[in-house]
Motif scaffolding. Structure first.
Motif, PDB file in Angstrom:
ATOM      1  N   UNK A   3      41.301  57.322  62.562  1.00  0.00           N
ATOM      2  CA  UNK A   3      41.115  56.337  63.623  1.00  0.00           C
ATOM      3  C   UNK A   3      42.442  55.683  64.024  1.00  0.00           C
ATOM      4  N   UNK A   4      43.319  55.485  63.082  1.00  0.00           N
ATOM      5  CA  UNK A   4      44.655  54.944  63.370  1.00  0.00           C
ATOM      6  C   UNK A   4      45.668  55.939  62.816  1.00  0.00           C
ATOM      7  N   UNK A   5      46.504  56.449  63.681  1.00  0.00           N
ATOM      8  CA  UNK A   5      47.445  57.488  63.270  1.00  0.00           C
ATOM      9  C   UNK A   5      48.882  57.029  63.445  1.00  0.00           C
ATOM     10  N   UNK A   6      49.669  57.330  62.445  1.00  0.00           N
ATOM     11  CA  UNK A   6      51.097  57.036  62.486  1.00  0.00           C
ATOM     12  C   UNK A   6      51.864  58.252  62.004  1.00  0.00           C
ATOM     13  N   UNK A   7      53.075  58.381  62.482  1.00  0.00           N
ATOM     14  CA  UNK A   7      53.987  59.393  61.951  1.00  0.00           C
ATOM     15  C   UNK A   7      54.408  58.926  60.557  1.00  0.00           C
ATOM     16  N   UNK A   8      54.169  59.704  59.520  1.00  0.00           N
ATOM     17  CA  UNK A   8      54.474  59.235  58.158  1.00  0.00           C
ATOM     18  C   UNK A   8      55.967  59.120  57.869  1.00  0.00           C
ATOM     19  N   UNK A   9      56.789  59.785  58.692  1.00  0.00           N
ATOM     20  CA  UNK A   9      58.221  59.803  58.441  1.00  0.00           C
ATOM     21  C   UNK A   9      58.521  60.738  57.264  1.00  0.00           C
ATOM     22  N   UNK A  10      59.566  60.461  56.488  1.00  0.00           N
ATOM     23  CA  UNK A  10      60.367  59.239  56.554  1.00  0.00           C
ATOM     24  C   UNK A  10      61.411  59.264  57.672  1.00  0.00           C
ATOM     25  N   UNK A  11      61.732  58.072  58.136  1.00  0.00           N
ATOM     26  CA  UNK A  11      62.817  57.894  59.070  1.00  0.00           C
ATOM     27  C   UNK A  11      64.041  57.469  58.252  1.00  0.00           C
ATOM     28  N   UNK A  12      65.087  58.241  58.348  1.00  0.00           N
ATOM     29  CA  UNK A  12      66.337  57.911  57.659  1.00  0.00           C
ATOM     30  C   UNK A  12      67.359  57.523  58.719  1.00  0.00           C
ATOM     31  N   UNK A  13      67.777  56.268  58.743  1.00  0.00           N
ATOM     32  CA  UNK A  13      68.687  55.802  59.783  1.00  0.00           C
ATOM     33  C   UNK A  13      69.847  55.039  59.156  1.00  0.00           C
ATOM     34  N   UNK A  14      70.989  55.016  59.830  1.00  0.00           N
ATOM     35  CA  UNK A  14      72.117  54.230  59.311  1.00  0.00           C
ATOM     36  C   UNK A  14      71.948  52.767  59.680  1.00  0.00           C
ATOM     37  N   UNK A  15      72.608  51.921  58.951  1.00  0.00           N
ATOM     38  CA  UNK A  15      72.629  50.494  59.293  1.00  0.00           C
ATOM     39  C   UNK A  15      73.068  50.319  60.733  1.00  0.00           C
ATOM     40  N   UNK A  16      72.439  49.383  61.408  1.00  0.00           N
ATOM     41  CA  UNK A  16      72.813  49.106  62.788  1.00  0.00           C
ATOM     42  C   UNK A  16      72.068  49.922  63.819  1.00  0.00           C
ATOM     43  N   UNK A  17      71.352  50.935  63.371  1.00  0.00           N
ATOM     44  CA  UNK A  17      70.626  51.795  64.314  1.00  0.00           C
ATOM     45  C   UNK A  17      69.391  51.085  64.851  1.00  0.00           C
ATOM     46  N   UNK A  18      68.926  51.602  65.965  1.00  0.00           N
ATOM     47  CA  UNK A  18      67.643  51.172  66.525  1.00  0.00           C
ATOM     48  C   UNK A  18      66.607  52.241  66.207  1.00  0.00           C
ATOM     49  N   UNK A  19      65.465  51.824  65.728  1.00  0.00           N
ATOM     50  CA  UNK A  19      64.435  52.793  65.359  1.00  0.00           C
ATOM     51  C   UNK A  19      63.103  52.332  65.927  1.00  0.00           C
ATOM     52  N   UNK A  20      62.296  53.304  66.356  1.00  0.00           N
ATOM     53  CA  UNK A  20      61.003  52.987  66.970  1.00  0.00           C
ATOM     54  C   UNK A  20      59.888  53.718  66.241  1.00  0.00           C
ATOM     55  N   UNK A  21      58.813  53.000  65.975  1.00  0.00           N
ATOM     56  CA  UNK A  21      57.636  53.592  65.356  1.00  0.00           C
ATOM     57  C   UNK A  21      56.485  53.555  66.357  1.00  0.00           C
ATOM     58  N   UNK A  22      55.694  54.593  66.313  1.00  0.00           N
ATOM     59  CA  UNK A  22      54.532  54.662  67.193  1.00  0.00           C
ATOM     60  C   UNK A  22      53.247  54.739  66.399  1.00  0.00           C
ATOM     61  N   UNK A  23      52.186  54.305  67.048  1.00  0.00           N
ATOM     62  CA  UNK A  23      50.880  54.307  66.410  1.00  0.00           C
ATOM     63  C   UNK A  23      49.837  54.507  67.502  1.00  0.00           C
ATOM     64  N   UNK A  24      48.845  55.321  67.239  1.00  0.00           N
ATOM     65  CA  UNK A  24      47.754  55.472  68.196  1.00  0.00           C
ATOM     66  C   UNK A  24      46.439  55.156  67.509  1.00  0.00           C
ATOM     67  N   UNK A  25      45.497  54.618  68.276  1.00  0.00           N
ATOM     68  CA  UNK A  25      44.179  54.324  67.743  1.00  0.00           C
ATOM     69  C   UNK A  25      43.141  54.963  68.649  1.00  0.00           C
ATOM     70  N   UNK A  26      42.024  55.345  68.054  1.00  0.00           N
ATOM     71  CA  UNK A  26      41.060  56.141  68.818  1.00  0.00           C
ATOM     72  C   UNK A  26      39.852  55.345  69.292  1.00  0.00           C
TER      73      UNK A  26
END
Lengths: 111, 117
Positions: A3-26
């Motif tokens: 019912x609620x889906x997310x990308x599990x990642x992992x997201x590996x980013x350097x300090x200072x980066x901008x990162x975006x997470x998405x989520x969808x619900x049904x």
């Protein structure tokens, strides 16, 4: 399909980066939306509520698109301390209120 | 902000022991509290919804006679793991929501790490 889906990642980013997470619900009966963060071996902690108008709290911006049933979280200027699992959470009221948790997206911020 | 206290934070005991975990909402009334279990590297799993003054609602697959829930007041819910066995070892977390505010977020206790030897 969950019912609620997310990308599990992992997201590996350097300090200072901008990162975006998405989520969808049904479930279109979903009423309220939140992002939580959970550190390893700790309880989830409320990060912020999510509104259609979008809301910002410091380096964190959350957005809700009801038409697309999509929720996002943007983290700017990532810090090492942002490393955690981010949970997308939805409340709905169908025969009583129910809270649905996404499985979480893991973020690692590296120096 | 809303505060939920959970006690104890860590339990180690022998197989066959019953373990009681308390969850308290410290600064708000909670008609509804929730009990979750989380295994390492897995998602939160809702075990049951605890309603003040009435029986708890258990999720499918959760044994109500094994996991006894009592919600005697608007600020306290307890979970008792009866005759615990090693497979019951897990991270148990409670949460609470302000009374009659179903659209509000849940606030979590610190969790109880249960280890059964």
């Amino acid at each position: 399909r969950k019912e609620v889906e997310q990308d599990p990642g992992p997201f590996n980013v350097p300090e200072g980066a901008t990162v975006a997470f998405n989520c969808t619900y049904s479930n279109s009966a979903s009423q309220s939306f939140f992002w939580y963060r959970q550190d390893c071996r700790k309880e989830p902690k409320l990060l912020m509520s999510v509104y259609s108008s979008g809301n910002e709290d410091g380096r964190f911006t959350a957005q809700l698109n009801r038409a697309s049933q999509y929720i996002s979280l943007l983290i700017r200027d990532s810090k090492l301390s942002d490393s955690a699992t981010y949970l997308c959470v939805v409340n709905r009221n169908t025969g009583g209120f129910k809270t649905i948790f996404g499985a979480g997206t893991r973020l690692f911020v590296k120096a | 902000g809303a505060v939920v206290s959970q006690h104890p934070s860590w339990v180690i005991c022998k197989s066959g022991t019953s373990v009681k975990i308390e969850c308290r909402s410290l600064d708000f009334q909670a008609t509804t509290m929730f009990w979750y279990r989380q295994f390492p590297k897995q998602s939160l799993m809702l075990m049951a919804t605890s309603n003040e003054g009435s029986k708890a609602t258990y999720e499918q697959g959760v044994e109500k006679d094994k996991f006894l829930i009592n919600h005697a007041s608007l600020t306290l819910s307890t979970l008792t793991v009866t005759s615990a066995h090693p497979e019951d070892s897990s991270f148990y977390i409670c949460s609470a929501r302000a009374a009659r505010q179903g659209s509000q977020p849940q606030h979590f206790g610190d969790g109880t790490r249960l280890s059964i030897l």
